[in-house]
Motif scaffolding. Structure first.
Motif, PDB file in Angstrom:
ATOM      1  N   LEU A 154       2.043   9.833   3.496  1.00  0.00           N
ATOM      2  CA  LEU A 154       3.191  10.886   3.284  1.00  0.00           C
ATOM      3  C   LEU A 154       4.312  10.164   3.425  1.00  0.00           C
ATOM      4  O   LEU A 154       5.681  10.634   3.288  1.00  0.00           O
ATOM      5  N   VAL A 155       4.439   9.155   4.176  1.00  0.00           N
ATOM      6  CA  VAL A 155       5.601   8.125   4.635  1.00  0.00           C
ATOM      7  C   VAL A 155       6.657   7.475   3.394  1.00  0.00           C
ATOM      8  O   VAL A 155       7.651   7.230   3.570  1.00  0.00           O
ATOM      9  N   ILE A 156       5.741   7.444   2.302  1.00  0.00           N
ATOM     10  CA  ILE A 156       6.352   6.674   1.090  1.00  0.00           C
ATOM     11  C   ILE A 156       7.294   7.901   0.257  1.00  0.00           C
ATOM     12  O   ILE A 156       7.121   9.112   0.318  1.00  0.00           O
ATOM     13  N   ASN A 157       8.238   7.177  -0.421  1.00  0.00           N
ATOM     14  CA  ASN A 157       9.436   8.156  -1.219  1.00  0.00           C
ATOM     15  C   ASN A 157       9.042   7.643  -2.689  1.00  0.00           C
ATOM     16  O   ASN A 157       9.502   6.512  -2.923  1.00  0.00           O
ATOM     17  N   GLU A 158       8.349   8.503  -3.535  1.00  0.00           N
ATOM     18  CA  GLU A 158       8.269   7.988  -4.587  1.00  0.00           C
ATOM     19  C   GLU A 158       9.449   8.041  -5.712  1.00  0.00           C
ATOM     20  O   GLU A 158       9.335   7.226  -6.365  1.00  0.00           O
ATOM     21  N   ALA A 159      10.321   8.813  -5.156  1.00  0.00           N
ATOM     22  CA  ALA A 159      11.672   8.674  -5.980  1.00  0.00           C
ATOM     23  C   ALA A 159      12.213   7.414  -5.939  1.00  0.00           C
ATOM     24  O   ALA A 159      12.890   6.871  -6.911  1.00  0.00           O
ATOM     25  N   LEU A 160      11.810   6.504  -4.908  1.00  0.00           N
ATOM     26  CA  LEU A 160      12.510   5.211  -4.902  1.00  0.00           C
ATOM     27  C   LEU A 160      11.440   3.975  -5.369  1.00  0.00           C
ATOM     28  O   LEU A 160      11.592   2.986  -5.512  1.00  0.00           O
ATOM     29  N   GLY A 161      10.378   4.563  -6.303  1.00  0.00           N
ATOM     30  CA  GLY A 161       9.525   3.851  -6.651  1.00  0.00           C
ATOM     31  C   GLY A 161       8.412   3.299  -5.752  1.00  0.00           C
ATOM     32  O   GLY A 161       7.629   2.617  -6.051  1.00  0.00           O
ATOM     33  N   GLU A 162       8.321   4.094  -4.380  1.00  0.00           N
ATOM     34  CA  GLU A 162       7.328   3.543  -3.491  1.00  0.00           C
ATOM     35  C   GLU A 162       6.094   4.133  -4.017  1.00  0.00           C
ATOM     36  O   GLU A 162       5.823   5.303  -4.562  1.00  0.00           O
ATOM     37  N   TYR A 163       4.785   3.715  -3.577  1.00  0.00           N
ATOM     38  CA  TYR A 163       3.466   4.261  -3.804  1.00  0.00           C
ATOM     39  C   TYR A 163       2.450   3.603  -2.925  1.00  0.00           C
ATOM     40  O   TYR A 163       2.671   2.612  -2.286  1.00  0.00           O
ATOM     41  N   VAL A 164       1.292   4.014  -3.032  1.00  0.00           N
ATOM     42  CA  VAL A 164       0.258   3.734  -2.101  1.00  0.00           C
ATOM     43  C   VAL A 164      -0.562   2.650  -3.169  1.00  0.00           C
ATOM     44  O   VAL A 164      -1.056   3.584  -4.087  1.00  0.00           O
ATOM     45  N   GLU A 165      -0.811   1.580  -2.865  1.00  0.00           N
ATOM     46  CA  GLU A 165      -1.499   0.596  -3.785  1.00  0.00           C
ATOM     47  C   GLU A 165      -3.029   0.595  -3.584  1.00  0.00           C
ATOM     48  O   GLU A 165      -3.376   0.914  -4.403  1.00  0.00           O
ATOM     49  N   THR A 166      -3.515   0.866  -2.233  1.00  0.00           N
ATOM     50  CA  THR A 166      -4.862   0.839  -2.338  1.00  0.00           C
ATOM     51  C   THR A 166      -4.920   1.748  -0.834  1.00  0.00           C
ATOM     52  O   THR A 166      -4.298   2.096   0.146  1.00  0.00           O
ATOM     53  N   SER A 167      -6.194   2.525  -0.729  1.00  0.00           N
ATOM     54  CA  SER A 167      -6.344   3.170   0.441  1.00  0.00           C
ATOM     55  C   SER A 167      -7.903   3.487   0.643  1.00  0.00           C
ATOM     56  O   SER A 167      -8.676   3.528  -0.408  1.00  0.00           O
ATOM     57  N   SER A 168      -8.399   3.446   1.912  1.00  0.00           N
ATOM     58  CA  SER A 168      -9.975   3.579   2.116  1.00  0.00           C
ATOM     59  C   SER A 168     -10.142   4.050   3.352  1.00  0.00           C
ATOM     60  O   SER A 168      -9.480   3.768   4.242  1.00  0.00           O
ATOM     61  N   ILE A 169     -11.116   4.746   3.576  1.00  0.00           N
ATOM     62  CA  ILE A 169     -11.700   5.248   4.801  1.00  0.00           C
ATOM     63  C   ILE A 169     -13.050   5.281   5.028  1.00  0.00           C
ATOM     64  O   ILE A 169     -13.721   5.778   4.048  1.00  0.00           O
ATOM     65  N   THR A 170     -13.847   4.803   5.931  1.00  0.00           N
ATOM     66  CA  THR A 170     -15.046   4.786   6.154  1.00  0.00           C
ATOM     67  C   THR A 170     -15.613   5.278   7.466  1.00  0.00           C
ATOM     68  O   THR A 170     -14.726   5.163   8.366  1.00  0.00           O
ATOM     69  N   GLY A 171     -16.699   5.420   7.728  1.00  0.00           N
ATOM     70  CA  GLY A 171     -17.533   5.822   9.140  1.00  0.00           C
ATOM     71  C   GLY A 171     -17.150   7.235   9.425  1.00  0.00           C
ATOM     72  O   GLY A 171     -16.541   8.192   8.494  1.00  0.00           O
ATOM     73  N   ASP A 172     -17.616   7.848  10.383  1.00  0.00           N
ATOM     74  CA  ASP A 172     -17.638   9.058  10.995  1.00  0.00           C
ATOM     75  C   ASP A 172     -17.516   8.906  12.559  1.00  0.00           C
ATOM     76  O   ASP A 172     -18.118   8.193  12.998  1.00  0.00           O
ATOM     77  N   GLY A 173     -16.742   9.994  12.885  1.00  0.00           N
ATOM     78  CA  GLY A 173     -16.727  10.155  14.288  1.00  0.00           C
ATOM     79  C   GLY A 173     -16.070   8.911  14.888  1.00  0.00           C
ATOM     80  O   GLY A 173     -14.900   8.448  14.468  1.00  0.00           O
ATOM     81  N   PRO A 174     -16.480   8.437  16.023  1.00  0.00           N
ATOM     82  CA  PRO A 174     -15.796   7.376  16.848  1.00  0.00           C
ATOM     83  C   PRO A 174     -15.708   6.092  15.864  1.00  0.00           C
ATOM     84  O   PRO A 174     -15.016   5.098  16.409  1.00  0.00           O
ATOM     85  N   THR A 175     -16.594   5.884  14.846  1.00  0.00           N
ATOM     86  CA  THR A 175     -16.635   4.617  14.232  1.00  0.00           C
ATOM     87  C   THR A 175     -15.614   4.917  12.832  1.00  0.00           C
ATOM     88  O   THR A 175     -15.697   3.873  12.068  1.00  0.00           O
ATOM     89  N   THR A 176     -14.888   5.772  12.776  1.00  0.00           N
ATOM     90  CA  THR A 176     -14.011   5.963  11.617  1.00  0.00           C
ATOM     91  C   THR A 176     -12.988   5.061  11.561  1.00  0.00           C
ATOM     92  O   THR A 176     -12.461   4.603  12.538  1.00  0.00           O
ATOM     93  N   SER A 177     -12.970   4.283  10.357  1.00  0.00           N
ATOM     94  CA  SER A 177     -11.713   3.567  10.417  1.00  0.00           C
ATOM     95  C   SER A 177     -11.115   3.573   8.813  1.00  0.00           C
ATOM     96  O   SER A 177     -11.807   3.921   8.016  1.00  0.00           O
ATOM     97  N   ALA A 178      -9.907   3.279   8.835  1.00  0.00           N
ATOM     98  CA  ALA A 178      -9.305   3.529   7.486  1.00  0.00           C
ATOM     99  C   ALA A 178      -8.388   2.380   7.195  1.00  0.00           C
ATOM    100  O   ALA A 178      -7.676   1.703   8.382  1.00  0.00           O
ATOM    101  N   THR A 179      -8.060   1.925   6.033  1.00  0.00           N
ATOM    102  CA  THR A 179      -6.799   1.023   5.602  1.00  0.00           C
ATOM    103  C   THR A 179      -6.050   1.531   4.538  1.00  0.00           C
ATOM    104  O   THR A 179      -6.658   2.298   3.488  1.00  0.00           O
ATOM    105  N   ILE A 180      -4.905   1.376   4.471  1.00  0.00           N
ATOM    106  CA  ILE A 180      -4.191   1.969   3.532  1.00  0.00           C
ATOM    107  C   ILE A 180      -2.993   0.844   3.022  1.00  0.00           C
ATOM    108  O   ILE A 180      -2.437   0.333   4.107  1.00  0.00           O
ATOM    109  N   THR A 181      -3.034   0.300   1.992  1.00  0.00           N
ATOM    110  CA  THR A 181      -1.789  -0.293   1.291  1.00  0.00           C
ATOM    111  C   THR A 181      -0.623   0.399   0.951  1.00  0.00           C
ATOM    112  O   THR A 181      -0.832   0.999  -0.126  1.00  0.00           O
ATOM    113  N   LEU A 182       0.697   0.087   1.541  1.00  0.00           N
ATOM    114  CA  LEU A 182       1.680   0.946   0.893  1.00  0.00           C
ATOM    115  C   LEU A 182       2.632  -0.022   0.409  1.00  0.00           C
ATOM    116  O   LEU A 182       2.746  -1.242   0.758  1.00  0.00           O
TER     117      LEU A 182
END
Lengths: 365, 196
Positions: A154-182
């Motif tokens: 939600l930090v991006i501002n699409e009006a300025l042409g910003e976007y989420v290039e890639t995103s992924s979330i894996t695992g569950d519970g304490p092993t959850t991890s995520a990556t996101i490219t803005l």
């Protein structure tokens, strides 16, 4: 006879005229006392023994080297961090606010620049036309990875042409991890980073900047050149409407080639423009429970690891200090030689002055 | 001072004593002073027209110079030559200071008429110490120095030549000229009678 007696009398009188007083000599003692008083340390001083000039100079130089050795690495680090901080500065309308890249019609303005290779002619204009591709990474730990993952998008501002290039979330519970490219507007990098920092605990952060100014200027120059060729070819066709068909076809073929080059260069400029205008921010999110568990598993192991890190760090400092000494001694060998010659010359001069004072001149005859 | 020590001290040269003083043995300077200070004060007194106080100042300053530059003494001349030169140069400085010059003159009684025109024509035989000093004042500084140095009890003619840094033959010829001039100033009537 009387002459001899007169001579003897005069000799006796002259000897009497230069006869010294009776009694034990004492003037030498007065002189010694005067010299002792001159050498005595003044009140308030440390009472240290007088240090000869060359030794004093050598001690001062050694102190300066030690102080410089301690300060130079710190200064170097300060300089490099100052450089990286200054590259972050993005005032509104600053060098990274390249909205012109988003509008193709502004290319005309670029094409009309004088044919000087596109190189800026002043420092101010250089700052304005610098193009840097920015890549940032930030590692966050949080107790709720999924929530932070959602907020990150939600930090991006699409009006300025910003976007989420890639995103992924894996695992569950304490092993959850995520990556996101803005992809974030270059002018908003600081603001976005601040927002991301507030989402969790920052465990790592990096910034990379690739200066592509030269590449851009080169593209500009090539574009202008191709445009000029295109204009000249078009003028050639206009001037010779009755030219043979063969010539016309040849000119048209060259025109097509030039146009292809122009399109290719424009495409490259657009790609670079997009990379420059939109910085890449890679966000990694992990749960902080994993870190806590690591701590709980072995406090002793953590302590030992800390000691090992400190030992390794101190060895590195020692190696750095040794390297600095080698650099100073070997690298500055020429200057050390010059300094040694200067100190030796000063010492010799001082010795000569003292010897000259000791060499009492003969009374003029 | 015990006899054994005294004989040992007398066997030691001036240069050896100076070296011992440089190494920190202050008594060595005392031995040097015992050998030379009296003669130095005497010479300075003669150079400064009998002013013993100024002569003592000059010699004390000279000892101070010896103390300060003893380390740098290269030994190219003897210690005696060096210290005599120091004293002579210090005396010259005192004379050239101007104020001291006036005091020097005031110490000697003014003559009403020049010596050469004195009808009494005092002979050398009848001249007292003050007359000799007055005669010496009439000589130029170099001649005065030469005469005093050569008749000074502390130096031989050879040593005096070393102090002046001139050959001994030159010293003797200049000394003769200075003595003749002095005799002339003192009005040696016996010499003139003998010549006649």
């Amino acid at each position: 006879m009387s002459l001899e007696r007169n001579n003897d009398t005069m000799a006796a009188l002259l000897a009497d005229a230069t006869a010294g007083p009776s009694g034990a000599p004492s003037l030498w003692q007065n002189a010694l006392r005067a010299d002792d008083a001159r050498r005595a340390p003044r009140s308030g001083s440390l009472g240290a023994k007088r240090i000869s000039t060359p030794v004093g100079v050598a001690v001062i130089v050694l102190l300066m080297v030690v102080i410089a050795g301690a300060m130079v690495p710190a200064l170097g680090k300060a300089r490099s961090s100052a450089r990286s901080l200054s590259s972050y500065s993005e005032p509104d309308g600053g060098p990274y606010m390249d909205s012109r890249w988003l509008d193709r019609s502004s290319f005309a303005t670029e094409y009309q620049k004088p044919m000087n290779g596109g190189a800026p002619t002043s420092a101010a204009s250089m700052a304005e036309t610098r193009h840097v591709i920015r890549k940032l990474t930030i590692d966050l730990t949080t107790s709720d990875v999924r929530s932070v993952f959602a907020k990150t998008g939600l930090v991006i501002n699409e009006a300025l042409g910003e976007y989420v290039e890639t995103s992924s979330i894996t695992g569950d519970g304490p092993t959850t991890s995520a990556t996101i490219t803005l992809r974030v507007a270059a002018s908003r990098v600081s603001e976005v980073m601040n927002q991301l920092r507030s989402l969790g605990v920052v465990t790592a952060e990096t910034v990379n900047g690739q200066d592509v100014t030269d590449a851009v200027f080169d593209l500009d120059a090539r574009l202008r050149n191709e445009e000029r060729i295109e204009r000249e070819l078009l003028e050639l066709i206009d001037k010779r409407p009755d030219a043979p068909l063969k010539d016309l076809l040849e000119i048209r073929a060259q025109l097509a080639q030039v146009r292809g080059q122009i399109e290719s260069l424009v495409g490259q400029k657009e790609r670079i423009g997009r990379l420059v205008s939109l910085a890449t921010v890679l966000v990694s999110i992990r749960t902080e429970q994993a870190v806590v568990e690591t701590k709980a598993e072995g406090l002793g192991a953590y302590f030992i690891a800390g000691i090992e890190r400190a030992w390794e760090g101190s060895l590195r400092n020692l190696a750095d200090a040794a390297a600095f000494l080698v650099r100073t001694v070997v690298g500055g060998l020429v200057w050390w030689v010059i300094l040694a010659i200067a100190v030796f010359a000063v010492w010799r001069m001082a010795k000569r002055v003292a010897a000259r004072h000791a060499r009492e001149p003969a009374p003029l005859a | 001072m015990p006899e054994a020590y005294r004989s040992e001290a007398s066997m030691t040269t001036d240069e050896q004593l100076l070296a011992r003083f440089v190494r920190g043995e202050r008594a060595a300077l005392g031995t040097l002073a015992e050998r030379h200070e009296r003669n130095l004060v005497g010479l300075a007194t003669g150079l400064l027209d009998g002013r013993v106080d100024l002569a003592q100042d000059a010699v004390q300053e000279s000892w101070l110079r010896v103390i300060r530059y003893a380390k740098s003494f290269e030994g190219k001349s003897s210690f005696r030559t060096w210290v005599y030169r120091v004293v002579i140069n210090r005396c010259r400085e005192i004379r050239e200071k101007g104020v001291s010059g006036q005091a020097l003159i005031a110490a000697v009684p003014e003559r009403e008429t020049p010596l050469s025109e004195n009808p009494l024509r005092l002979t050398v035989a009848e001249a007292g110490l003050s007359e000799v000093r007055a005669g010496l004042r009439g000589l130029n500084p170099s001649a005065r120095l030469l005469v005093l140095l050569c008749y000074h009890r502390g130096l031989t003619h050879s040593e005096a030549a070393d102090v002046m840094d001139i050959p001994i033959g030159t010293l003797k010829s200049r000394l003769n000229a200075a003595l003749n001039e002095l005799r002339g100033l003192l009005g040696d009537s016996d010499t003139k009678a003998g010549a006649i």
